[in-house]
Design an enzyme around this catalytic site. Sequence first.
Site, PDB file in Angstrom:
ATOM      1  N   SER A 126       0.837  -1.192   0.000  1.00 48.94           N
ATOM      2  CA  SER A 126       0.000   0.000   0.000  1.00 48.94           C
ATOM      3  C   SER A 126       0.877   1.249   0.000  1.00 48.94           C
ATOM      4  O   SER A 126       1.623   1.484  -0.946  1.00 48.94           O
ATOM      5  CB  SER A 126      -0.956  -0.035   1.194  1.00 48.94           C
ATOM      6  OG  SER A 126      -1.945   0.964   1.072  1.00 48.94           O
ATOM      7  N   HIS A 174      -8.833   0.666  -0.196  1.00 45.51           N
ATOM      8  CA  HIS A 174      -8.693  -0.147  -1.404  1.00 45.51           C
ATOM      9  C   HIS A 174     -10.037  -0.702  -1.879  1.00 45.51           C
ATOM     10  O   HIS A 174     -10.128  -1.826  -2.375  1.00 45.51           O
ATOM     11  CB  HIS A 174      -7.675  -1.269  -1.187  1.00 45.51           C
ATOM     12  CG  HIS A 174      -6.318  -0.743  -0.796  1.00 45.51           C
ATOM     13  ND1 HIS A 174      -5.498  -0.079  -1.678  1.00 45.51           N
ATOM     14  CD2 HIS A 174      -5.666  -0.752   0.396  1.00 45.51           C
ATOM     15  CE1 HIS A 174      -4.390   0.292  -1.041  1.00 45.51           C
ATOM     16  NE2 HIS A 174      -4.471  -0.091   0.203  1.00 45.51           N
TER      17      HIS A 174
END
Length: 422
Positions: free
Chosen positions: A192, A309
């Site tokens: 990430s 996400h």
Amino acid sequence: MPRAAPALLLSTLLLLRCGRAALPGEGSTAPGRAVPPGGPRLWAGGAPGADPSGGERRGGSTDSLPPFRPLCAPGSAAAAGGAEEPGEAPVRREWRCPREGTVLLFPGQGSQFVGMCRGLQRYPGVRDMYRLAEKVLGYDLLSLCLEGPRDALDRTQHCQPAVFVASLAAVEKLNHQQPEVVERCVAAAGYSVGEFAALVFAGALDFAEALYAVKVRAEAMQKASEAVPSGMLSVIGRREANYKFACLEARKHCESLGIENPVCTVSNYLFPDSRVIAGHLQALEFLQENARKYYFKRAKMLPVSGAFHTRLMEPAVEPLAEVLKSIEIQKPLLCVYSNVDGKKYMHSKHIQKLLVKQVVSPVLWEQTMHSVYERKQGTEFPYTYEVGPGNQLGAILKQCNLKAWKQYKHVDDLEDEETAEI
């Protein structure tokens, strides 16, 4: 080849030296960028306090601080698995034995803890990174990391910049203690927000500009998470588990409660039989209550405030896209793998596009690990170093690839002795 002094800021940029190779077993070599006469130039460019869009950044002027900007001759996109662009200078290609090359993994949000980076201030590059971070962010990031409070550090808008800088600080420590590990790095991946740190390490992004992008990303994601009651659920499933079906039924449950266009989907693929499901809180609560029905051995809420996400993060897309358009992105000097598809970044536009897409796309970490360590049977695995707070990526690697994990080490952000094993 002479080594750069540890006092040089962001000594991770030693990667500017030529001769980077692709991961052994991938069937092709990957060169690095050619370095201009006299070696890499670590200082150049305008004032890092300037907003990439042309205005002045919040957080004040940083005119007294030079930016972290690697400058070198144009290199080859083959370093990132792509083709050379017209006009690029030819570079020397060399082959590394599998065990000689190293891989660096950069952690993401959730790995932070109060007290991280304690003891790393004795490395000159770390002090300068935090000095510049304070100017870019507008607050004392180092004090927040060292002293907390924890609830402030855990906030998305703070923990993403904190993990980003702490990971690069750990690289500074690694370079001081084992410079050959940094010099021999052939691939990197970040989880990430860790992807931004990996790209800085690989010379694709400038430190100050990447930190500013992380700041914008974190603040936008914080705002998006506050708009809708949502979260993330860590799930360990049995072989019979059908995650898509479970998410479908959870969405139907939300619709029965009057929630329009509910979100419930897999947002992180960690390792076989382990997923993170994100979406509306009501959907996640439904899955927890019906865990046995869906063959979940464990279903635990994560201490985050948003469904990262997933499409609930769409409000964060435009702010990040705008800032990425306004900063300089170069081709990585080594293989860097994307969370979006588990493949190597090809060129600067590719990086810009996928970093934006990553905000609303699942993190394909399991698939990324397979790509990084894919090799012919019998080929040795490279040494892997997780750089930054926590060792979660090592634990995941153990589940994804036990043979690769046996060559894993963690470079933490805590104080230790020079002779300590890392």
